[in-house]
Scaffold this motif. Structure first.
Motif, PDB file in Angstrom:
ATOM      1  N   GLY A  42     -42.367  17.726  31.934  1.00  0.00           N
ATOM      2  CA  GLY A  42     -43.704  17.176  31.755  1.00  0.00           C
ATOM      3  C   GLY A  42     -44.313  16.534  32.985  1.00  0.00           C
ATOM      4  N   HIS A  43     -43.704  16.749  34.165  1.00  0.00           N
ATOM      5  CA  HIS A  43     -44.227  16.135  35.383  1.00  0.00           C
ATOM      6  C   HIS A  43     -45.413  16.909  35.949  1.00  0.00           C
ATOM      7  CE1 HIS A  43     -40.919  13.413  35.192  1.00  0.00           C
ATOM      8  NE2 HIS A  43     -40.003  14.333  35.487  1.00  0.00           N
ATOM      9  N   GLU A  48     -50.085  24.323  37.712  1.00  0.00           N
ATOM     10  CA  GLU A  48     -49.433  24.006  38.982  1.00  0.00           C
ATOM     11  C   GLU A  48     -48.081  24.703  39.091  1.00  0.00           C
ATOM     12  OE1 GLU A  48     -47.599  20.193  41.470  1.00  0.00           O
ATOM     13  OE2 GLU A  48     -49.032  19.835  39.848  1.00  0.00           O
ATOM     14  N   CYS A  49     -47.337  24.711  37.994  1.00  0.00           N
ATOM     15  CA  CYS A  49     -46.028  25.345  37.981  1.00  0.00           C
ATOM     16  C   CYS A  49     -46.131  26.818  38.379  1.00  0.00           C
ATOM     17  CB  CYS A  49     -45.408  25.207  36.593  1.00  0.00           C
ATOM     18  SG  CYS A  49     -43.820  26.058  36.373  1.00  0.00           S
ATOM     19  N   ALA A 139     -60.372  20.287  31.056  1.00  0.00           N
ATOM     20  CA  ALA A 139     -60.204  19.370  29.931  1.00  0.00           C
ATOM     21  C   ALA A 139     -58.913  19.621  29.160  1.00  0.00           C
ATOM     22  CB  ALA A 139     -61.392  19.491  28.982  1.00  0.00           C
ATOM     23  N   CYS A 140     -58.126  20.599  29.580  1.00  0.00           N
ATOM     24  CA  CYS A 140     -56.903  20.953  28.853  1.00  0.00           C
ATOM     25  C   CYS A 140     -55.911  19.797  28.875  1.00  0.00           C
ATOM     26  CB  CYS A 140     -56.264  22.192  29.473  1.00  0.00           C
ATOM     27  SG  CYS A 140     -54.748  22.739  28.641  1.00  0.00           S
ATOM     28  N   ARG A 141     -55.509  19.354  27.702  1.00  0.00           N
ATOM     29  CA  ARG A 141     -54.593  18.213  27.603  1.00  0.00           C
ATOM     30  C   ARG A 141     -53.226  18.531  28.185  1.00  0.00           C
ATOM     31  NH1 ARG A 141     -54.724  17.072  21.374  1.00  0.00           N
ATOM     32  NH2 ARG A 141     -54.928  19.346  21.389  1.00  0.00           N
ATOM     33  N   ALA A 142     -52.847  19.818  28.161  1.00  0.00           N
ATOM     34  CA  ALA A 142     -51.529  20.211  28.648  1.00  0.00           C
ATOM     35  C   ALA A 142     -51.560  20.699  30.089  1.00  0.00           C
ATOM     36  CB  ALA A 142     -50.957  21.313  27.752  1.00  0.00           C
ATOM     37  N   LYS A 165     -43.115  25.993  24.704  1.00  0.00           N
ATOM     38  CA  LYS A 165     -43.897  24.859  25.190  1.00  0.00           C
ATOM     39  C   LYS A 165     -45.374  25.197  25.347  1.00  0.00           C
ATOM     40  CE  LYS A 165     -43.935  21.535  29.066  1.00  0.00           C
ATOM     41  NZ  LYS A 165     -43.916  20.294  28.269  1.00  0.00           N
ATOM     42  N   SER A 166     -45.691  26.405  25.808  1.00  0.00           N
ATOM     43  CA  SER A 166     -47.095  26.737  26.048  1.00  0.00           C
ATOM     44  C   SER A 166     -47.894  26.871  24.751  1.00  0.00           C
ATOM     45  CB  SER A 166     -47.215  28.043  26.848  1.00  0.00           C
ATOM     46  OG  SER A 166     -46.828  29.164  26.071  1.00  0.00           O
TER      47      SER A 166
END
Length: 231
Positions: A42-43, A48-49, A139-142, A165-166
């Motif tokens: 969750g970092h 980005e990943c 605005a994506c929370r994840a 997770k996605s």
């Protein structure tokens, strides 16, 4: 099912393995795993990943295509697609994976009519790549590469089919979830109405049991969850 819209994940859901992970294992250095763990912890978000991971790939287009052509899917998925279309439901493949790979893999298995919402791979030079995110949202929370919540229509009930997770953010707002893997555990932990499944051979029978006409968060709906949790 004319009032239902189905959001179906690809990697680990339609396919038995994660296509991007397999691409990275074959064509990227081992540092991709450190980046992956940062995402799992969750970092960082998946946008980005994936940006950092895909920049590590060294592969020609022919090498990538040869890998995509080796990927198998759940053998019952094409029949499932025909079934839900026959019932009048709308369905999209919504993935944080690679659009070109998904389209090629599905077409090789004679699934050619599905809309695909996914990230796009772009060639930088002979064997280097970057990834674009046409369905991202600030605005994506994840902080996902593909904000799956953006794909859900407001005028239909939403069924999410996924494994990991996605899919967790969109599962939290769906009317119902068909889940396997860590997504099923997430649904249990967060009391999200769902059914566990292992293959698409099971899904038509589960579709027939979906409650009709009420929202997933209604109390009368939640009373029926145990039927699904133990399928």
């Amino acid at each position: 099912m004319i009032d239902w819209h189905i959001v179906c994940d690809f990697d680990g859901t339609i396919t038995p393995t994660d296509v991007i992970d397999n691409v990275l294992q074959r064509f990227a250095g081992p540092e991709w795993e450190t980046i992956e763990q940062q995402w799992l912890d969750g970092h960082i978000g998946s946008r980005e990943c994936l940006s950092r991971q895909l920049a590590l790939i060294k592969a020609t287009p022919s090498e990538l295509l040869a890998y995509f052509d080796s990927v198998e899917i759940d053998p019952d998925f094409p029949d499932f697609v025909d079934h839900v279309m026959g019932l009048g439901a709308s369905i999209e493949v919504v993935s944080d994976g690679i659009e070109q790979g998904i389209a090629r893999i599905l077409s090789r298995h004679y699934v050619t009519l599905l809309p695909i919402l996914a990230n796009r791979l772009r060639q930088v030079d002979q064997n280097s790549w970057r990834i674009d995110f046409p369905y991202a949202s600030d605005a994506c929370r994840a902080a996902s590469g593909n904000c799956k919540c953006k794909s859900t229509p407001h005028n239909k009930r939403v069924l999410v089919i996924g494994d990991g997770k996605s899919d967790m953010c969109v599962a939290s707002t769906a009317d119902f979830v068909f889940a396997k893997g860590s997504l099923a555990d997430y649904c249990v932990a967060h009391q999200i109405p769902h059914a566990r499944f292992d293959s698409f051979a099971q899904v038509p029978a589960l579709l027939a049991q979906l409650p009709q006409g009420i929202a997933a968060n209604a109390a009368s709906f939640v009373e029926n969850q145990e039927l699904f949790h133990h399928v």
